[in-house]
Design a protein around this motif. Structure first.
Motif, PDB file in Angstrom:
ATOM      1  N   ILE A 100      41.896  21.789   3.247  1.00 35.75           N
ATOM      2  CA  ILE A 100      41.829  22.468   4.531  1.00 35.75           C
ATOM      3  C   ILE A 100      42.488  23.850   4.531  1.00 35.75           C
ATOM      4  CG2 ILE A 100      43.866  21.194   5.326  1.00 35.75           C
ATOM      5  CD1 ILE A 100      40.978  22.512   7.495  1.00 35.75           C
ATOM      6  N   GLU A 101      43.619  23.990   3.878  1.00 36.65           N
ATOM      7  CA  GLU A 101      44.329  25.280   3.911  1.00 36.65           C
ATOM      8  C   GLU A 101      43.511  26.382   3.245  1.00 36.65           C
ATOM      9  OE1 GLU A 101      46.955  26.003   5.663  1.00 36.65           O
ATOM     10  OE2 GLU A 101      46.948  23.930   6.378  1.00 36.65           O
ATOM     11  N   SER A 102      43.006  26.122   2.060  1.00 33.46           N
ATOM     12  CA  SER A 102      42.238  27.149   1.363  1.00 33.46           C
ATOM     13  C   SER A 102      40.906  27.392   2.047  1.00 33.46           C
ATOM     14  CB  SER A 102      42.010  26.751  -0.098  1.00 33.46           C
ATOM     15  OG  SER A 102      41.226  25.577  -0.175  1.00 33.46           O
ATOM     16  N   TYR A 103      40.303  26.357   2.582  1.00 37.70           N
ATOM     17  CA  TYR A 103      39.000  26.526   3.222  1.00 37.70           C
ATOM     18  C   TYR A 103      39.126  27.377   4.468  1.00 37.70           C
ATOM     19  CZ  TYR A 103      34.147  25.337   4.130  1.00 37.70           C
ATOM     20  OH  TYR A 103      32.801  25.400   4.308  1.00 37.70           O
ATOM     21  N   ARG A 104      40.134  27.098   5.262  1.00 37.09           N
ATOM     22  CA  ARG A 104      40.296  27.817   6.527  1.00 37.09           C
ATOM     23  C   ARG A 104      40.689  29.264   6.304  1.00 37.09           C
ATOM     24  NH1 ARG A 104      44.618  25.047   9.808  1.00 37.09           N
ATOM     25  NH2 ARG A 104      45.873  25.899   8.114  1.00 37.09           N
ATOM     26  N   GLU A 105      41.569  29.510   5.363  1.00 40.73           N
ATOM     27  CA  GLU A 105      42.115  30.850   5.177  1.00 40.73           C
ATOM     28  C   GLU A 105      41.286  31.725   4.244  1.00 40.73           C
ATOM     29  OE1 GLU A 105      44.480  31.820   7.020  1.00 40.73           O
ATOM     30  OE2 GLU A 105      44.938  29.846   7.855  1.00 40.73           O
ATOM     31  N   ASP A 136      38.298  24.986  17.451  1.00 39.59           N
ATOM     32  CA  ASP A 136      39.633  24.579  17.022  1.00 39.59           C
ATOM     33  C   ASP A 136      39.515  23.170  16.438  1.00 39.59           C
ATOM     34  OD1 ASP A 136      42.249  23.595  16.805  1.00 39.59           O
ATOM     35  OD2 ASP A 136      42.942  24.725  18.544  1.00 39.59           O
ATOM     36  N   ILE A 137      39.568  23.075  15.130  1.00 35.37           N
ATOM     37  CA  ILE A 137      39.292  21.791  14.491  1.00 35.37           C
ATOM     38  C   ILE A 137      40.344  20.736  14.805  1.00 35.37           C
ATOM     39  CG2 ILE A 137      37.918  22.813  12.640  1.00 35.37           C
ATOM     40  CD1 ILE A 137      40.364  22.524  10.819  1.00 35.37           C
ATOM     41  N   TYR A 138      41.543  21.149  15.182  1.00 34.05           N
ATOM     42  CA  TYR A 138      42.587  20.171  15.477  1.00 34.05           C
ATOM     43  C   TYR A 138      42.470  19.626  16.904  1.00 34.05           C
ATOM     44  CZ  TYR A 138      44.693  21.611  11.099  1.00 34.05           C
ATOM     45  OH  TYR A 138      44.915  21.867   9.755  1.00 34.05           O
ATOM     46  N   LYS A 139      41.775  20.343  17.774  1.00 32.85           N
ATOM     47  CA  LYS A 139      41.653  19.916  19.169  1.00 32.85           C
ATOM     48  C   LYS A 139      40.244  19.452  19.531  1.00 32.85           C
ATOM     49  CE  LYS A 139      43.205  22.640  22.273  1.00 32.85           C
ATOM     50  NZ  LYS A 139      43.470  23.904  23.024  1.00 32.85           N
ATOM     51  N   ASP A 140      39.228  20.075  18.931  1.00 33.30           N
ATOM     52  CA  ASP A 140      37.867  19.893  19.428  1.00 33.30           C
ATOM     53  C   ASP A 140      36.987  18.954  18.604  1.00 33.30           C
ATOM     54  OD1 ASP A 140      38.488  21.711  21.437  1.00 33.30           O
ATOM     55  OD2 ASP A 140      37.842  23.429  20.231  1.00 33.30           O
ATOM     56  N   LEU A 141      37.378  18.629  17.396  1.00 27.81           N
ATOM     57  CA  LEU A 141      36.563  17.705  16.605  1.00 27.81           C
ATOM     58  C   LEU A 141      36.601  16.304  17.216  1.00 27.81           C
ATOM     59  CD1 LEU A 141      37.445  18.604  12.884  1.00 27.81           C
ATOM     60  CD2 LEU A 141      35.371  19.188  14.154  1.00 27.81           C
ATOM     61  N   PRO A 142      35.521  15.534  17.041  1.00 28.81           N
ATOM     62  CA  PRO A 142      35.483  14.175  17.613  1.00 28.81           C
ATOM     63  C   PRO A 142      36.141  13.135  16.709  1.00 28.81           C
ATOM     64  CG  PRO A 142      33.400  14.657  16.590  1.00 28.81           C
ATOM     65  CD  PRO A 142      34.224  15.914  16.447  1.00 28.81           C
ATOM     66  N   GLY A 143      37.224  13.525  16.065  1.00 30.62           N
ATOM     67  CA  GLY A 143      37.914  12.604  15.165  1.00 30.62           C
ATOM     68  C   GLY A 143      39.107  13.288  14.519  1.00 30.62           C
ATOM     69  N   ARG A 158      38.137  11.036  22.307  1.00 25.21           N
ATOM     70  CA  ARG A 158      37.764  12.331  21.730  1.00 25.21           C
ATOM     71  C   ARG A 158      36.255  12.414  21.537  1.00 25.21           C
ATOM     72  NH1 ARG A 158      41.937  14.094  16.974  1.00 25.21           N
ATOM     73  NH2 ARG A 158      40.550  15.894  17.025  1.00 25.21           N
ATOM     74  N   LEU A 159      35.664  11.314  21.104  1.00 18.61           N
ATOM     75  CA  LEU A 159      34.225  11.293  20.880  1.00 18.61           C
ATOM     76  C   LEU A 159      33.459  11.404  22.193  1.00 18.61           C
ATOM     77  CD1 LEU A 159      31.781  10.994  19.059  1.00 18.61           C
ATOM     78  CD2 LEU A 159      32.109   8.511  19.112  1.00 18.61           C
TER      79      LEU A 159
END
Length: 394
Positions: A325-330, A338-345, A367-368
């Motif tokens: 996740i760190e390398s992919y995002r940056e 916002d993947i930490y708030k809006d993803l359904p999981g 969340r789903l």
């Protein structure tokens, strides 16, 4: 041999540009292409199958352009299958009134004013697309070594040809205007035709798919569908370094689970078979249509792939295994939400914690539900009909 093919291909394209205008357009001919000729799948397939059932199109001629279709033994009831990038392909590209494609087409394609181009696209994006990818000026993309400006232009050329582009939801209606620089009037917000199958499928449909794949009816199916990485490729295409210990998956999930592994269609390398995983791990070819796998999956595990948007239509648990996740995002594209708030999981960086939660059935249903209400408002099983009524209104 490769040089000869390249020369022949160039000559065909030159000939096509010279004669395409003199080939008359057939008002009842429709040409379908999915993933640059990789197969019979996705939104074009759903639209085709809906048209086949519609009496208004009984006099129409349907064509599918598919790579190596004879070698693959591909036939499609009610349609003629032609070889993608061949003499007949370029002839019918000039002849067909309607184009129904789901990917960006090459710059050399020529479209006449009287032809209608429907771009269905192939997913609600998590990763940034086209003009929304912000990179340094000296960045080059993939093995083509295309610069950022060249990449942007390749989208602009194709978008200029669209008469219509499908948007599955209000989120995409906003994103596509930015990413593709397309005006709102050409976007048709209808839902995705390929998702009609998910809404309309029966329990017997799912049971039949299990029988075809040899998966026991009493096993819980975990579908693992990761995507490609922009920075992992060789000369022939994208590769995928598997960061999943399927022996551990077998041990932690238990005897009542099986795993179906389906990589992204752009991934060219294949994973080696492991005799210890026989009867537990079912590997599906990258070129195969994934929609049937959604129907048999009790759980989806993915990463940055857009597959979770479609799968959420079924309202089943989704787990996000994002070990990088760190390398992919940056370092790569960045995300639209916002993947930490809006993803359904929940996001997992360690597979063991994720596997234990799957085995225990730990999942936040709320969340789903929230995600489904926002992204799937048009997924009612009638998207194909809405698209057809708009595009073929004349």
């Amino acid at each position: 041999m490769r040089l000869i093919k390249k020369i022949v291909g160039s000559l065909i394209r030159i000939g096509y540009r010279c004669i395409y205008r003199i080939i008359p357009v057939d008002p009842n001919m429709v040409l379908f292409i999915s993933f640059h000729g990789r197969g019979y799948s996705d939104n074009p397939r759903a639209i085709y199958e809906a048209m086949r059932q519609d009496e208004r199109f009984r006099d129409h001629t349907f064509l599918w352009a598919i790579k190596h279709h004879k070698k693959k033994g591909i036939t499609i009831e009610g349609a003629r299958v032609i070889e993608y990038i061949s003499f007949s392909y370029f002839f019918y590209l000039s002849r067909a009134k309607y184009w129904i494609f789901n990917c960006k087409m090459p710059d050399y394609i020529r479209k006449k004013d009287e032809q209608i181009y429907l771009q269905t696209w192939h997913g609600t994006p998590l990763k940034r697309l086209a003009h929304d990818i912000h990179v340094a000026e000296d960045t080059t993309f993939y093995r083509s070594r295309m610069s950022a400006e060249e990449m942007y232009r390749s989208y602009d050329v194709d978008v200029a040809r669209y008469n219509y582009m499908i948007s599955p939801n209000r989120f995409c209606t906003e994103v596509f205007q930015s990413a593709f620089q397309i005006d709102r009037d050409r976007l048709i917000e209808t839902g995705y035709p390929r998702n009609d199958r998910l809404v309309n499928a029966t329990a017997e449909d799912a049971a039949q798919i299990r029988r075809q794949l040899g998966i026991p009816q009493d096993k819980k199916v975990v579908l693992y569908a990761p995507t490609w990485r922009d920075d992992q490729y060789v000369a022939k295409g994208y590769t995928f370094h598997l960061e999943a210990d399927f022996r551990k998956w077998k041990r932690l999930l238990g005897e009542d689970h099986v795993v179906v592994f389906k990589p992204h269609y752009l991934i060219i390398n294949e994973q080696a078979d492991d005799p210890q995983l026989e009867g537990f791990l079912y590997s599906i070819g990258a070129d195969q249509d994934i929609s049937s796998l959604y129907l048999i999956a009790d759980v989806l595990v993915t990463d940055y792939s857009s597959v979770f948007y479609d799968y959420s239509v079924l309202k089943r648990p989704i787990y996000f295994y994002m070990y990088d996740i760190e390398s992919y995002r940056e370092e790569l594209r960045g995300f639209y939400i916002d993947i930490y708030k809006d993803l359904p999981g929940k996001i997992y960086e360690e597979e063991e914690a994720m596997l234990k939660d799957i085995a225990a059935g730990i999942y936040d249903e709320a969340r789903l539900e929230e995600f489904h209400a926002y992204f799937n408002e048009h997924e009612d099983g009638q998207a194909s009909k809405r698209v057809i009524d708009i595009v073929f209104k004349e």
